[in-house]
Design a protein around this motif. Structure first.
Motif, PDB file in Angstrom:
ATOM      1  N   TYR A   1      13.259  -0.743   1.629  1.00 41.64           N
ATOM      2  CA  TYR A   1      13.574  -1.374   2.914  1.00 41.64           C
ATOM      3  C   TYR A   1      12.571  -0.973   3.991  1.00 41.64           C
ATOM      4  N   PHE A   2      11.539  -0.216   3.582  1.00 40.52           N
ATOM      5  CA  PHE A   2      10.469   0.141   4.505  1.00 40.52           C
ATOM      6  C   PHE A   2       9.164   0.175   3.713  1.00 40.52           C
ATOM      7  N   VAL A   3       8.202  -0.664   4.109  1.00 40.66           N
ATOM      8  CA  VAL A   3       6.912  -0.689   3.418  1.00 40.66           C
ATOM      9  C   VAL A   3       5.787  -0.514   4.430  1.00 40.66           C
ATOM     10  N   VAL A   4       4.655  -0.021   3.928  1.00 43.18           N
ATOM     11  CA  VAL A   4       3.455   0.189   4.736  1.00 43.18           C
ATOM     12  C   VAL A   4       2.341  -0.690   4.175  1.00 43.18           C
ATOM     13  N   GLU A   5       1.715  -1.473   5.030  1.00 46.46           N
ATOM     14  CA  GLU A   5       0.591  -2.315   4.630  1.00 46.46           C
ATOM     15  C   GLU A   5      -0.619  -1.959   5.479  1.00 46.46           C
ATOM     16  N   ILE A   6      -1.772  -1.853   4.844  1.00 46.23           N
ATOM     17  CA  ILE A   6      -3.008  -1.559   5.557  1.00 46.23           C
ATOM     18  C   ILE A   6      -3.895  -2.800   5.516  1.00 46.23           C
ATOM     19  N   GLY A   7      -4.162  -3.364   6.674  1.00 47.33           N
ATOM     20  CA  GLY A   7      -5.043  -4.518   6.770  1.00 47.33           C
ATOM     21  C   GLY A   7      -6.478  -4.055   6.951  1.00 47.33           C
ATOM     22  N   TYR A   8      -7.304  -4.305   5.946  1.00 47.31           N
ATOM     23  CA  TYR A   8      -8.700  -3.888   6.019  1.00 47.31           C
ATOM     24  C   TYR A   8      -9.565  -5.045   5.533  1.00 47.31           C
ATOM     25  N   ARG A   9     -10.598  -5.393   6.299  1.00 45.37           N
ATOM     26  CA  ARG A   9     -11.423  -6.558   6.022  1.00 45.37           C
ATOM     27  C   ARG A   9     -10.568  -7.819   6.042  1.00 45.37           C
TER      28      ARG A   9
ATOM     29  N   ALA B   1       2.457  -2.240   9.553  1.00 50.39           N
ATOM     30  CA  ALA B   1       1.105  -2.613   9.126  1.00 50.39           C
ATOM     31  C   ALA B   1       0.091  -2.022  10.088  1.00 50.39           C
ATOM     32  N   VAL B   2      -0.964  -1.432   9.528  1.00 41.53           N
ATOM     33  CA  VAL B   2      -2.065  -0.907  10.334  1.00 41.53           C
ATOM     34  C   VAL B   2      -3.287  -1.763  10.040  1.00 41.53           C
TER      35      VAL B   2
ATOM     36  N   ASP C   1       0.824  -1.206   0.000  1.00 35.01           N
ATOM     37  CA  ASP C   1       0.000   0.000   0.000  1.00 35.01           C
ATOM     38  C   ASP C   1       0.859   1.258   0.000  1.00 35.01           C
ATOM     39  N   GLY C   2       2.048   1.179   0.531  1.00 39.39           N
ATOM     40  CA  GLY C   2       2.963   2.312   0.520  1.00 39.39           C
ATOM     41  C   GLY C   2       4.384   1.827   0.721  1.00 39.39           C
ATOM     42  N   GLN C   3       5.327   2.596   0.246  1.00 40.99           N
ATOM     43  CA  GLN C   3       6.737   2.238   0.447  1.00 40.99           C
ATOM     44  C   GLN C   3       7.592   3.487   0.386  1.00 40.99           C
TER      45      GLN C   3
END
Length: 332
Positions: free
Chosen positions: A204-212, A238-239, A192-194
């Motif tokens: 070397y840094f990623v953002v993941e959004i857990g939804y549903r 991760a959020v 979702d983002g990096q």
């Protein structure tokens, strides 16, 4: 993965090469008659044809979906399956899908214009043609907050100025890892983002959004990065959001490199007390981290739980404008 002492997982290199069993037996008996040879050849040919038919069947469904998505007059409906997923079984089938797409002038679209995920170890291909607003907004605002913190920390610590202008942020950009002899990736992700360092092949840094998604699914997704990602230290934020209207919210959590799982917003939508601290060096490639003076005071990015709660709150408001019946994770 990060080298923080509390991290429990270690990196494992994976090189998977799976293929369909064709069921063709070989014999060393040199006294086989000509008729036996003919029967064996026919069986072999029939089995090969069966295998080819299986591959064609596996390829056809994702091909038709990709073809439909490529139509400039087609707009994916929110009521369709959010992430079309296909069991291709192995790397060979993915390469056959590439070949068919190339034959029909769709290879460029598949490679560059659609977010997708592939794991040769599981044989699962997932397409991500659309995103929910809550996921899109949360990822974007988290990236904004991280960039602001990079600026703040770099201004505070002069030795970090040399790195500041080399960071680039991306949303839903494909990551390819490990290619075959035919230059086909064995692992693809669309985080979702990096935050990627200039000219870097991999973030070397990623953002993941857990939804549903369940908590287990979020952890499993993070583990895939750890197993298939770069050999060097790698960090994931991760959020995990379970969204409902304000009177029915559940708590919102973040997971930080699988080692820290914290709730930053309670069931009432109120921020908890606390903050997330991220060492600046974790955003850098390993070769750049060595340029930080050994006696330099450690620099950390700071995301307060209040700011994280506000980010999710704004994303929820955008989600409600889009239609709550489809977007809620449970009945309202």
């Amino acid at each position: 993965m990060t080298s923080m002492p509390e991290t429990s997982l270690s990196h494992v290199d994976v090189d998977v090469d799976v293929h369909l069993e064709r069921g063709i037996s070989e014999t060393l008996d040199t006294s086989i008659s000509d008729s036996d040879h003919t029967d064996s050849d026919n069986e072999s040919s029939g089995t090969s044809q069966d295998a080819a038919a299986v591959h064609e069947e596996l390829v056809e469904e994702p091909y038709q979906v990709i073809k439909r998505l490529s139509d400039k007059f087609y707009s994916p409906s929110l009521y369709e399956e959010e992430y079309p997923t296909f069991d291709l079984r192995n790397q060979e089938t993915l390469e056959e899908l590439y070949s068919k797409l190339f034959k029909h002038n769709l290879a460029g679209y598949f490679k560059n214009d659609i977010c997708k995920e592939w794991n040769a170890g599981t044989g699962i291909l997932t397409l991500r043609p659309i995103e929910s607003k809550i996921r899109e907004y949360t990822a974007s605002f988290v990236l904004d907050a991280l960039i602001e913190e990079i600026d703040r920390v770099a201004n505070k610590h002069s030795y970090l100025q040399q790195f500041r202008n080399n960071f680039e942020r991306y949303s839903r950009r494909n990551i390819h890892i490990g290619v075959t002899s035919g230059n086909f990736p064995r692992f693809m992700k669309s985080p979702d983002g990096q935050i990627r360092y200039k000219d870097g092949r991999f973030p070397y840094f990623v953002v993941e959004i857990g939804y549903r998604q369940t908590e287990q699914q979020v952890h499993q997704r993070m583990q895939e990065y750890m197993i298939n990602g770069p050999e060097d230290e790698f960090t994931i934020l991760a959020v995990n959001i379970e969204y409902a209207l304000p009177h029915g919210r559940l708590c919102t959590r973040y997971v930080y490199t699988l080692a820290r799982d914290r709730t930053f917003r309670n069931n009432n939508g109120e921020s908890m007390r606390g903050e997330l601290l991220i060492p600046f060096k974790l955003l850098l490639p390993p070769e750049e981290r060595s340029k930080i003076p050994w006696d330099a005071k450690p620099a950390q990015l700071q995301l307060t739980f209040e700011s994280l709660s506000e980010i999710v709150c704004v994303a929820e408001k955008a989600q409600r404008k889009f239609g709550t019946n489809y977007l809620a994770t449970r009945p309202l």
